[in-house]
Structure formats: C-alpha cells, structure tokens
Design a protein around this motif. Structure first.
Motif, mmCIF file in Angstrom:
data_model
loop_
_atom_site.group_PDB
_atom_site.id
_atom_site.type_symbol
_atom_site.label_atom_id
_atom_site.label_comp_id
_atom_site.label_asym_id
_atom_site.label_seq_id
_atom_site.Cartn_x
_atom_site.Cartn_y
_atom_site.Cartn_z
ATOM 1 N N LEU A 179 0.852 -1.184 0.000
ATOM 2 C CA LEU A 179 0.000 0.000 0.000
ATOM 3 C C LEU A 179 0.892 1.240 0.000
ATOM 4 N N VAL A 180 0.556 2.205 -0.840
ATOM 5 C CA VAL A 180 1.287 3.480 -0.820
ATOM 6 C C VAL A 180 0.274 4.608 -0.655
ATOM 7 N N PRO A 181 0.461 5.465 0.355
ATOM 8 C CA PRO A 181 -0.519 6.518 0.609
ATOM 9 C C PRO A 181 -0.361 7.732 -0.300
ATOM 10 N N ASN A 182 0.822 7.904 -0.891
ATOM 11 C CA ASN A 182 1.096 9.126 -1.656
ATOM 12 C C ASN A 182 2.375 8.911 -2.475
ATOM 13 N N GLU A 183 2.868 9.980 -3.083
ATOM 14 C CA GLU A 183 4.070 9.868 -3.921
ATOM 15 C C GLU A 183 5.313 9.482 -3.127
ATOM 16 N N ARG A 184 5.417 9.938 -1.889
ATOM 17 C CA ARG A 184 6.576 9.552 -1.066
ATOM 18 C C ARG A 184 6.580 8.052 -0.835
ATOM 19 N N GLY A 185 5.404 7.488 -0.591
ATOM 20 C CA GLY A 185 5.303 6.043 -0.445
ATOM 21 C C GLY A 185 5.664 5.322 -1.732
ATOM 22 N N LEU A 186 5.239 5.900 -2.860
ATOM 23 C CA LEU A 186 5.579 5.310 -4.153
ATOM 24 C C LEU A 186 7.084 5.334 -4.381
ATOM 25 N N ASP A 187 7.734 6.432 -3.996
ATOM 26 C CA ASP A 187 9.193 6.521 -4.158
ATOM 27 C C ASP A 187 9.879 5.343 -3.482
ATOM 28 N N ARG A 188 9.433 5.006 -2.273
ATOM 29 C CA ARG A 188 10.030 3.906 -1.520
ATOM 30 C C ARG A 188 9.751 2.569 -2.213
ATOM 31 N N ALA A 189 8.541 2.410 -2.726
ATOM 32 C CA ALA A 189 8.198 1.172 -3.430
ATOM 33 C C ALA A 189 9.034 1.006 -4.699
ATOM 34 N N LEU A 190 9.233 2.112 -5.428
ATOM 35 C CA LEU A 190 10.027 2.057 -6.652
ATOM 36 C C LEU A 190 11.488 1.735 -6.349
ATOM 37 N N GLU A 191 12.015 2.331 -5.286
ATOM 38 C CA GLU A 191 13.407 2.077 -4.897
ATOM 39 C C GLU A 191 13.648 0.598 -4.622
ATOM 40 N N LEU A 192 12.632 -0.076 -4.078
ATOM 41 C CA LEU A 192 12.761 -1.481 -3.704
ATOM 42 C C LEU A 192 12.381 -2.428 -4.840
ATOM 43 N N GLY A 193 11.936 -1.873 -5.962
ATOM 44 C CA GLY A 193 11.584 -2.709 -7.101
ATOM 45 C C GLY A 193 10.234 -3.383 -6.999
ATOM 46 N N CYS A 194 9.326 -2.834 -6.184
ATOM 47 C CA CYS A 194 7.998 -3.431 -6.041
ATOM 48 C C CYS A 194 7.249 -3.392 -7.376
ATOM 49 N N GLU A 195 6.463 -4.419 -7.629
ATOM 50 C CA GLU A 195 5.769 -4.548 -8.909
ATOM 51 C C GLU A 195 4.288 -4.229 -8.826
ATOM 52 N N HIS A 196 3.734 -4.249 -7.616
ATOM 53 C CA HIS A 196 2.297 -4.023 -7.430
ATOM 54 C C HIS A 196 2.089 -3.068 -6.258
ATOM 55 N N ILE A 197 1.329 -2.013 -6.492
ATOM 56 C CA ILE A 197 0.992 -1.111 -5.395
ATOM 57 C C ILE A 197 -0.519 -0.992 -5.278
ATOM 58 N N ALA A 198 -0.956 -0.474 -4.141
ATOM 59 C CA ALA A 198 -2.368 -0.179 -3.936
ATOM 60 C C ALA A 198 -2.495 1.210 -3.333
ATOM 61 N N ILE A 199 -3.555 1.919 -3.727
ATOM 62 C CA ILE A 199 -3.900 3.192 -3.106
ATOM 63 C C ILE A 199 -5.190 2.994 -2.326
ATOM 64 N N PHE A 200 -5.430 3.854 -1.345
ATOM 65 C CA PHE A 200 -6.531 3.632 -0.416
ATOM 66 C C PHE A 200 -7.344 4.914 -0.277
ATOM 67 N N GLY A 201 -8.452 5.004 -1.016
ATOM 68 C CA GLY A 201 -9.293 6.187 -0.990
ATOM 69 C C GLY A 201 -10.501 6.024 -0.096
ATOM 70 N N SER A 202 -11.238 7.107 0.067
ATOM 71 C CA SER A 202 -12.415 7.107 0.933
ATOM 72 C C SER A 202 -13.654 7.538 0.166
ATOM 73 N N ALA A 203 -14.765 6.873 0.444
ATOM 74 C CA ALA A 203 -16.038 7.247 -0.171
ATOM 75 C C ALA A 203 -16.715 8.385 0.573
ATOM 76 N N THR A 204 -16.187 8.775 1.737
ATOM 77 C CA THR A 204 -16.826 9.824 2.528
ATOM 78 C C THR A 204 -15.857 10.956 2.869
ATOM 79 N N GLU A 205 -16.429 12.131 3.060
ATOM 80 C CA GLU A 205 -15.656 13.328 3.391
ATOM 81 C C GLU A 205 -14.945 13.185 4.738
ATOM 82 N N THR A 206 -15.676 12.725 5.756
ATOM 83 C CA THR A 206 -15.096 12.666 7.106
ATOM 84 C C THR A 206 -13.923 11.713 7.173
ATOM 85 N N PHE A 207 -14.066 10.531 6.580
ATOM 86 C CA PHE A 207 -12.982 9.559 6.649
ATOM 87 C C PHE A 207 -11.792 10.000 5.794
#
Length: 296
Positions: free
Chosen positions: A78-106
C-alpha cells in the motif's frame, strides 16, 4: 473446473497487523508471509509505506520487503502518496495499492484531504506507477457505511470508486470498513457499479465482520459474479482510523465456505489454519476465526 475459480487477496500481514498495539517482530512478519504463500494464497499484501508516526507497526516496511528477497517485490504494498511510491520504486515493487475514501469525514481523518482533494494526491502517484510498469489496485473504503456520516449514498460510492479506478487501476476493492453491509446492500452496490461501466471482473470485495455478516456478504458477491475476495488469515485486523471497525473476514472461513460450494481456491486449509494458530501464539491471543477454532 480451473485450477482456481476465485482469487483470495490475503491482507493479513498489512491490514491484519496494522492495528496491533504491540509491535510484531520483523522475523515473525517474514515467516507469516512465507507461510501464507506456502499455503497457496496467490496474492499476499505485504505492508504499507505509510509514515511510521501514523502506523508504527509498519515502520519496518522497507526492511520487510528486502528480507523477502525477489519474491518480496511481487507482493502488493500500500502506498498513501508519492513519497510512499518513491520507496516502493526504490525497492523494485511490482504491485501497489492506493486507499481512498467514499466519505468526506474519513478522507479527512485518514488522508488529511477532502473527498475531492484525495484525487489530486492519488493522480500523480498512479500515473508515475503506471509509467514505471507497476500494477495498481485501488481501495475505496466506507462503501456501505461510515461511523460519522452513517449510511453512504450508493451514487456517492460509485462516483468515488469510478474516479479512483479511472486514474489507472486494474482493480477496485470495495471496503465495508465498519462491517455494516448486508447481502442485499452488497448486490445493490455491485449493480450500480456495473451500470456505471465497471463489471464484476474488475471489482473485489473487502468485508469486516462487525455484525457477523462478512461471510454472507461474500457469498452474495460471489453469486453476483465477483471473483476476487479480500480476507485476513485468522480474521486479524480492523482499521486504526475507525474504532468501530472489527476484524476482517477470516480467510479460513471464506475457504471453508468455498470448499462447500465446490469452488476451488487453491489454498491448503490445514496449512493456513496452522499458520493462524502460530500467529495467534505470536500475538498472545486466540484467533477469532470460527474455522480456525473448529479445526485447531
């Protein structure tokens, strides 16, 4: 019958462990993932590159991926943002996931963004990941209810989910983060996504068992045509940003149900149960899974 009729997307090492107050040793996490793979689970989400201040349990994410060796790069993270993606790319990860919300509060509590602002955060993350040849999965949380906003309008969930998917995801996982969904509501939401152009084969479901409905909801989704199911070994997990969220659907309970339906999962149930019993020992408490309890 094919070798595997459904795909179980194992989230125990990430979603299952992220809410544990006591930090699980790195060695135990490595062993946990290796045992899950050995038990035949085709997809095992390993960790999240979230800031350790937010989820201390996952502070060892980079070390974990490295310890898993070449195999580790194939496990989704799971990567929350571009900084998380940077770390995944550095390690050679092949699959990432992003985690969005269907509601404003969450969205504000979990992402520190408004409902609309989350897309501006995810868009460059997904674009860069796709440009680098990575597969992207999108999660949308609070699909059937939110602890602060109550029932979430179906059209709102579909709008958010489709926007996340259209950023460039190959799959959209629909999360019942606080476990309030019921079988009828599952069918209604899946129908709405189909009507919006997202067929069952790009959808996955992610149920929590707060009201004891997770297995019934999974059955309803399977009858509808969904073939990818998120689950957590031993029923581990919750959500650190939603206190009313209890454990995930236990992988063992899901496998047992599918076995009874003659649906092939490719999972060795005995090996999986033994793994969850072992992890329960690491955590110092019994597994909430009914099947683990029955078979152990």
């Amino acid at each position: 019958m094919t070798e595997r009729d459904v795909t179980i997307y194992e989230v125990g090492p990430r979603d299952g462990l992220q809410n544990e107050s006591a930090v699980v040793p790195l060695e135990a996490k490595v062993t946990f993932i290796e045992r899950l793979v050995a038990a035949g689970l085709p997809v095992v989400e390993a960790t999240s590159f979230v800031h350790p201040t937010w989820v201390p349990q996952l502070a060892d994410a980079a070390e974990l991926v490295e310890r898993l060796g070449p195999e580790g790069r194939r496990h989704p993270v799971l990567v929350p943002n571009e900084r998380g993606l940077d770390r995944a790319l550095e390690l050679g990860c092949e699959h990432i996931a992003i985690f969005g919300s269907a509601t404003e509060t969450f969205a504000r509590r979990n992402l520190n963004r408004s409902l609309d602002e989350q897309f501006a955060m995810f868009e460059p993350t997904v674009r860069r990941a796709r440009d680098a040849g990575l597969d992207v999965r999108a999660y949308v949380s609070m699909c059937w209810g939110d602890p602060w906003e109550g029932a979430v309008p179906v059209e709102q969930v579909v709008s958010v989910g489709k926007r996340l998917f259209d950023l460039g995801a190959s799959q959209l996982s629909l999360g019942d983060t606080i476990g309030v969904g019921t079988a009828g509501a599952v069918g209604t939401l899946l129908d709405a996504f189909n009507d919006a152009g997202l067929p069952d084969d790009v959808l996955a479901v992610h149920f929590h068992d707060t009201y004891g409905q997770a297995l019934a909801n999974a059955y309803a989704a399977w009858q509808h045509g969904v073939r990818t199911f998120d689950a957590s070994a031993g029923g581990l997990g919750g959500c650190p940003y939603a206190e009313s969220a209890t454990g995930n659907l236990a992988t063992e309970d899901l496998v047992w149900m599918f076995r009874g339906l003659g649906v092939e999962t490719g999972v060795d149930l005995d090996a999986l149960v033994a793994t969850s019993v072992w992890m329960a020992g690491v955590l110092g408490r019994p597994s909430p899974s009914k099947v683990v309890t029955a078979l152990s």
